[in-house]
Design an enzyme around this catalytic site. Sequence first.
Site, short mmCIF file in Angstrom:
data_model
loop_
_atom_site.label_atom_id
_atom_site.label_comp_id
_atom_site.label_asym_id
_atom_site.label_seq_id
_atom_site.Cartn_x
_atom_site.Cartn_y
_atom_site.Cartn_z
N PHE A 138 0.73 -1.27 -0.02
CA PHE A 138 0.06 -0.08 0.04
C PHE A 138 1.03 1.26 0.00
O PHE A 138 1.79 1.34 0.97
CB PHE A 138 -0.74 0.12 1.19
CG PHE A 138 -1.92 1.19 0.83
CD1 PHE A 138 -3.25 1.10 0.48
CD2 PHE A 138 -1.64 2.35 1.62
CE1 PHE A 138 -3.84 2.27 0.19
CE2 PHE A 138 -2.56 3.30 1.59
CZ PHE A 138 -3.84 3.27 0.88
N ASP A 223 9.20 2.60 2.02
CA ASP A 223 8.11 3.49 2.45
C ASP A 223 7.88 3.06 3.90
O ASP A 223 7.35 2.14 4.18
CB ASP A 223 7.09 2.79 1.17
CG ASP A 223 5.69 3.91 1.68
OD1 ASP A 223 5.77 4.48 2.79
OD2 ASP A 223 4.72 3.75 1.05
N LYS A 252 2.49 10.60 7.65
CA LYS A 252 1.60 10.38 9.04
C LYS A 252 2.13 11.25 10.15
O LYS A 252 1.85 12.38 10.33
CB LYS A 252 1.49 8.96 9.33
CG LYS A 252 0.76 8.42 8.03
CD LYS A 252 0.42 6.92 8.39
CE LYS A 252 -0.13 5.90 7.38
NZ LYS A 252 -1.65 6.13 7.19
N1 PLP Z 1 2.52 4.53 2.08
C1 PLP Z 1 2.24 3.83 3.26
C2 PLP Z 1 2.80 2.62 3.78
C3 PLP Z 1 0.73 4.01 3.89
O1 PLP Z 1 0.58 3.25 5.01
C4 PLP Z 1 0.09 5.02 3.45
C5 PLP Z 1 -1.08 5.16 4.20
O2 PLP Z 1 -1.70 4.49 4.84
C6 PLP Z 1 0.56 5.90 2.36
C7 PLP Z 1 1.77 5.49 1.95
C8 PLP Z 1 -0.27 7.04 1.85
O3 PLP Z 1 -0.37 8.08 2.90
P1 PLP Z 1 -1.52 9.10 2.78
O4 PLP Z 1 -2.61 8.70 3.14
O5 PLP Z 1 -1.11 10.13 3.66
O6 PLP Z 1 -1.42 9.64 1.29
#
Ligand code: PLP
Length: 405
Positions: A138, A223, A252
């Site tokens: 994700f 990530d 986050k």
């Molecule tokens: N990358 C990871 C691993 C995430 O868990 C998330 C959101 O849950 C994102 C990217 C995307 O972040 P945002 O919702 O702030 O765009």
Amino acid sequence: MDKVIELERRYGATNYHPLPVVLTRGSGCYVWDAQGNRYLDMMSAYSAVSHGHAHPRLLDALQRQAGQLSVVSRAFYTKRLGPFLQRACELTAMDRALPMNSGAEAIETAIKAARKWAYEVKGVAADRAEIIACEGNFHGRTLAAIAMSSAEQYRKNFGPFPPGFKLVAYGNPAALEAAIRPQTAAFFVEPVQGEGGIRVPPSGYLASCAEICARNEVLLVCDEVQTGLGRTGLFLACQHDGVKPDGLLLGKALGGGLYPVSLFLARADVMDLFRPGDHGSTFGGNALAATLGLEALDILVEEGLVENSAEMGRYLRRGLREIESPLVMDVRGRGLLVGLEIDPDRVMARRVCERLLRYGVLTKETHDTVVRLAPPLTIQRDDIDIAVSAIRTTLAEFEQQDDNP
Ligand code: PLP
């Protein structure tokens, strides 16, 4: 039905399915509804509220800076951005940091940086660069992020997608090695898959991937939007494997749960390929965001939240394992990123979350089978005892229902 729920349903889009509670106030690990009922927040806004709700230092920083200077765009310098980027680089051992707002924007930035590096440094032919990602990943909801996704629901009827992405099995270094081609720019990976169901790869996985990437001139991009900033019990989750990636994503909790703040961090030779005008964001790195980002980083370190995450995570997992319910198929996680896998033949995870709400514990399922437990990193044993006890009672009730249908 509550009037505000009705309004959201009437005027909003249906892209979320919230639990039926209207929250009006938060402090530390707790939130309250309009009737004054208290709930233990075991979800912390998908790990964005790691510092707890309304942390006094963050509130103070927010108020002070908002009254002084917030958004002037990156067309000018402010006193706030430099110190924030410096601290973020020091804490992550990265050379450079590029500020954005959401996690998905940080991902987009990383994709652009990796492609640029592939063309300008590695010598990949124009428009042929490829990025390898993992099944079950994700990385957000933008078109490029869902182009990398293997989840049917995230992609269905949103095509066509940007090309140049390839998927490999998560947790399997040999699959990565086999997928690499001369035009491979980067491998994007979450050290623990959060939305994918709190999936923890075999130990040593990331270290093997780092070695494979280095040997094949491929960038390793971690990530850590969800796993970073102490969530898994170390400052970065890739540190569990002793890995220093070439690119890193944070988001986050970087905004202290008050404001969207994200960063793409990288090696100097990757980041320095960006020239003025190549990329940007009106709000990214504004003075208020930078102030909150710096304060959020300092609090994590000064208040020992990373260490608390490791200790409380162990305590939470031990408590959950002691429940010994036939409905529980697995308890897994690292630090305070914990997944409780429920047998979907007995009860769906969503129903467990709905019942926990009645017992004053907030959480949210990921997919149909996993109850996600990711409280603020400030949580203490007494609060965890409350959560574990509510989960024990809830599961016992579903067991009884099963026995007496
Ligand atoms: N990358 C990871 C691993 C995430 O868990 C998330 C959101 O849950 C994102 C990217 C995307 O972040 P945002 O919702 O702030 O765009």
